[in-house]
Scaffold this motif. Structure first.
Motif, PDB file in Angstrom:
ATOM      1  N   GLU A 313      31.638  39.026  42.858  1.00  0.00           N
ATOM      2  CA  GLU A 313      32.813  39.579  43.552  1.00  0.00           C
ATOM      3  C   GLU A 313      34.085  39.357  42.732  1.00  0.00           C
ATOM      4  O   GLU A 313      34.958  40.234  42.661  1.00  0.00           O
ATOM      5  CB  GLU A 313      32.947  38.946  44.938  1.00  0.00           C
ATOM      6  N   GLU A 314      34.193  38.191  42.108  1.00  0.00           N
ATOM      7  CA  GLU A 314      35.371  37.903  41.278  1.00  0.00           C
ATOM      8  C   GLU A 314      35.417  38.810  40.043  1.00  0.00           C
ATOM      9  O   GLU A 314      36.494  39.236  39.613  1.00  0.00           O
ATOM     10  CB  GLU A 314      35.367  36.430  40.846  1.00  0.00           C
ATOM     11  N   ILE A 315      34.247  39.100  39.491  1.00  0.00           N
ATOM     12  CA  ILE A 315      34.174  39.981  38.317  1.00  0.00           C
ATOM     13  C   ILE A 315      34.609  41.394  38.693  1.00  0.00           C
ATOM     14  O   ILE A 315      35.369  42.042  37.962  1.00  0.00           O
ATOM     15  CB  ILE A 315      32.745  39.983  37.728  1.00  0.00           C
ATOM     16  N   LYS A 316      34.156  41.871  39.846  1.00  0.00           N
ATOM     17  CA  LYS A 316      34.554  43.210  40.312  1.00  0.00           C
ATOM     18  C   LYS A 316      36.055  43.265  40.574  1.00  0.00           C
ATOM     19  O   LYS A 316      36.724  44.246  40.215  1.00  0.00           O
ATOM     20  CB  LYS A 316      33.790  43.569  41.592  1.00  0.00           C
ATOM     21  N   LEU A 317      36.580  42.219  41.197  1.00  0.00           N
ATOM     22  CA  LEU A 317      38.020  42.172  41.474  1.00  0.00           C
ATOM     23  C   LEU A 317      38.810  42.164  40.163  1.00  0.00           C
ATOM     24  O   LEU A 317      39.805  42.884  40.019  1.00  0.00           O
ATOM     25  CB  LEU A 317      38.357  40.935  42.306  1.00  0.00           C
ATOM     26  N   SER A 318      38.363  41.362  39.210  1.00  0.00           N
ATOM     27  CA  SER A 318      39.045  41.281  37.913  1.00  0.00           C
ATOM     28  C   SER A 318      39.039  42.629  37.212  1.00  0.00           C
ATOM     29  O   SER A 318      40.044  43.042  36.616  1.00  0.00           O
ATOM     30  CB  SER A 318      38.366  40.240  37.010  1.00  0.00           C
ATOM     31  N   ASP A 319      37.907  43.313  37.280  1.00  0.00           N
ATOM     32  CA  ASP A 319      37.789  44.621  36.651  1.00  0.00           C
ATOM     33  C   ASP A 319      38.792  45.598  37.262  1.00  0.00           C
ATOM     34  O   ASP A 319      39.472  46.339  36.553  1.00  0.00           O
ATOM     35  CB  ASP A 319      36.364  45.143  36.822  1.00  0.00           C
ATOM     36  N   THR A 320      38.897  45.566  38.584  1.00  0.00           N
ATOM     37  CA  THR A 320      39.831  46.448  39.291  1.00  0.00           C
ATOM     38  C   THR A 320      41.275  46.107  38.938  1.00  0.00           C
ATOM     39  O   THR A 320      42.091  46.998  38.670  1.00  0.00           O
ATOM     40  CB  THR A 320      39.636  46.326  40.822  1.00  0.00           C
ATOM     41  N   LEU A 321      41.595  44.818  38.929  1.00  0.00           N
ATOM     42  CA  LEU A 321      42.957  44.386  38.602  1.00  0.00           C
ATOM     43  C   LEU A 321      43.331  44.767  37.172  1.00  0.00           C
ATOM     44  O   LEU A 321      44.441  45.238  36.904  1.00  0.00           O
ATOM     45  CB  LEU A 321      43.091  42.863  38.789  1.00  0.00           C
ATOM     46  N   TYR A 322      42.409  44.554  36.258  1.00  0.00           N
ATOM     47  CA  TYR A 322      42.669  44.866  34.836  1.00  0.00           C
ATOM     48  C   TYR A 322      42.947  46.357  34.655  1.00  0.00           C
ATOM     49  O   TYR A 322      43.948  46.755  34.048  1.00  0.00           O
ATOM     50  CB  TYR A 322      41.463  44.444  33.997  1.00  0.00           C
ATOM     51  N   LEU A 323      42.060  47.192  35.215  1.00  0.00           N
ATOM     52  CA  LEU A 323      42.185  48.630  35.015  1.00  0.00           C
ATOM     53  C   LEU A 323      43.328  49.250  35.816  1.00  0.00           C
ATOM     54  O   LEU A 323      43.755  50.367  35.535  1.00  0.00           O
ATOM     55  CB  LEU A 323      40.866  49.325  35.386  1.00  0.00           C
ATOM     56  N   SER A 324      43.837  48.505  36.807  1.00  0.00           N
ATOM     57  CA  SER A 324      44.999  49.005  37.561  1.00  0.00           C
ATOM     58  C   SER A 324      46.263  48.923  36.731  1.00  0.00           C
ATOM     59  O   SER A 324      47.267  49.575  37.031  1.00  0.00           O
ATOM     60  CB  SER A 324      45.173  48.198  38.852  1.00  0.00           C
ATOM     61  N   ILE A 325      46.241  48.118  35.657  1.00  0.00           N
ATOM     62  CA  ILE A 325      47.421  47.929  34.806  1.00  0.00           C
ATOM     63  C   ILE A 325      47.207  48.493  33.411  1.00  0.00           C
ATOM     64  O   ILE A 325      48.066  49.180  32.860  1.00  0.00           O
ATOM     65  CB  ILE A 325      47.764  46.419  34.686  1.00  0.00           C
ATOM     66  N   ILE A 326      46.063  48.205  32.816  1.00  0.00           N
ATOM     67  CA  ILE A 326      45.795  48.596  31.426  1.00  0.00           C
ATOM     68  C   ILE A 326      44.800  49.754  31.411  1.00  0.00           C
ATOM     69  O   ILE A 326      43.671  49.615  31.881  1.00  0.00           O
ATOM     70  CB  ILE A 326      45.243  47.413  30.612  1.00  0.00           C
ATOM     71  N   GLU A 327      45.233  50.874  30.862  1.00  0.00           N
ATOM     72  CA  GLU A 327      44.364  52.039  30.781  1.00  0.00           C
ATOM     73  C   GLU A 327      43.494  51.953  29.540  1.00  0.00           C
ATOM     74  O   GLU A 327      43.958  51.581  28.479  1.00  0.00           O
ATOM     75  CB  GLU A 327      45.192  53.330  30.733  1.00  0.00           C
ATOM     76  N   GLU A 328      42.239  52.284  29.689  1.00  0.00           N
ATOM     77  CA  GLU A 328      41.315  52.266  28.538  1.00  0.00           C
ATOM     78  C   GLU A 328      40.651  53.630  28.397  1.00  0.00           C
ATOM     79  O   GLU A 328      40.508  54.351  29.349  1.00  0.00           O
ATOM     80  CB  GLU A 328      40.245  51.191  28.732  1.00  0.00           C
TER      81      GLU A 328
END
Length: 328
Positions: A313-328
């Motif tokens: 769950e923490e990994i999924k949350l981190s992924d969402t938080l990261y991609l909400s700010i940094i576009e890849e």
């Protein structure tokens, strides 16, 4: 030089050549730069490339505000390295100074001094341009920093997380010195966890050697930024990655996804990480999430221990938080 239209197999009579040269010189003296440039371009089109004609053209372009064209010609001339090389370097540096290209100017001066062949009369002029550029660059950085900082405080008040990250990253990229307010952002709940990571990166690169407190995702830690490592250099990154390497040969696409999930997890939590005894569980959780994201069915998913499911769950949350700010 190819900055003109060449007249193939056409001979310019000496008398007409002299007339053109005299008229171009007179036009230059009288500051009729457009007219002078037209005549100089005609001479150049007949392959008449004397130093005086080239310098005349550069002067015209600079006076007419066509700095990019003059810069392009200079850059071409510098590759030739003839007897007029340092005269061209001086003009090139002048163009860079006038167009606020201070970094490029300083790099060129450093290169010339490293070569150790700068004529004595030019040394002082080059050094003066270097010193002035250094000061102007510093002043420009301060001016831009103040503008950025004003925008940053507004972005924090409005909880505009993308703008927070963009401004901090800009300040970091321009090597601005962090103000005393910057470390306080690490405990501000209105600042996004991803932004807090780039704040730490900025403080680290600036050699900040004071203890700072950081609050992230319900956890706290005190760190000294100058001693922090990059995410990709962290031991936990390499430990988990080594546990995932067996997948690289079997399923390269899955492995690439797992690497991204690992990096994003560590980036978002940086510098607050799980203890070393939980590295295996973190690796297993990253596998679970990667397989889920790629639609790979795993029967054992429901039978996983609670700590692995919690990591998932923490990994999924981190992924969402990261991609909400940094576009890849």
């Amino acid at each position: 030089m190819q900055q003109y239209s060449e007249k193939e197999n056409v001979i310019l009579f000496p008398k007409w050549k002299d007339v053109l040269e005299e008229e171009s010189v007179q036009a230059l003296k009288e500051k009729r730069y457009e007219e002078a440039l037209t005549k100089l371009d005609e001479l150049l089109s007949y392959h008449i490339h004397s130093h005086e004609i080239i310098i005349g053209k550069l002067i015209c372009l600079m006076e007419l505000g066509r700095h990019s064209e003059a810069q392009e010609i200079c850059e071409e001339l510098l590759t030739i390295k003839d007897e007029h090389y340092y005269h061209y370097v001086h003009i090139y540096l002048t163009i860079l100074f006038q167009t606020n290209q201070y970094d490029l100017l300083m790099e060129q001066v450093e290169y010339e001094f490293e070569m150790g062949e700068v004529p004595a009369p030019m040394e002082e002029q080059f050094q003066q341009l270097y010193t002035m550029s250094s000061k102007m660059k510093a002043d420009l950085t301060v001016e831009r920093s103040n503008t950025h900082l004003s925008g940053l405080m507004q972005a924090i008040d409005e909880e505009n997380h993308r703008e927070q990250w963009r401004i901090i990253d800009s300040l970091r990229q321009m090597s601005a010195l962090p103000t005393k307010e910057i470390p306080t952002l690490l405990t501000n709940e209105k600042v996004h966890p991803v932004t807090k990571t780039v704040v730490l990166q900025w403080l680290t690169e600036a050699g900040y050697d004071q203890d700072v407190s950081i609050h992230k995702l319900g956890r706290e830690r005190i760190v000294r930024p100058y001693a922090l490592e990059k995410v990709e250099d962290l031991s936990i990154f390499h430990q988990v990655r080594s546990l995932l390497e067996e997948i690289e040969q079997k399923n390269p696409t899955l492995f690439e996804m797992l690497e991204k999930l690992l990096f994003r997890f560590l980036y978002v939590h940086y510098p607050i990480f799980p203890p070393s005894e939980e590295v295996f569980q973190l690796a297993e959780a990253i596998k679970l999430v990667g397989q889920e994201y790629l639609g790979i069915h795993m029967d054992e998913e429901m039978s996983q221990p609670n700590n692995i499911l919690q990591f998932s769950e923490e990994i999924k949350l981190s992924d969402t938080l990261y991609l909400s700010i940094i576009e890849e």
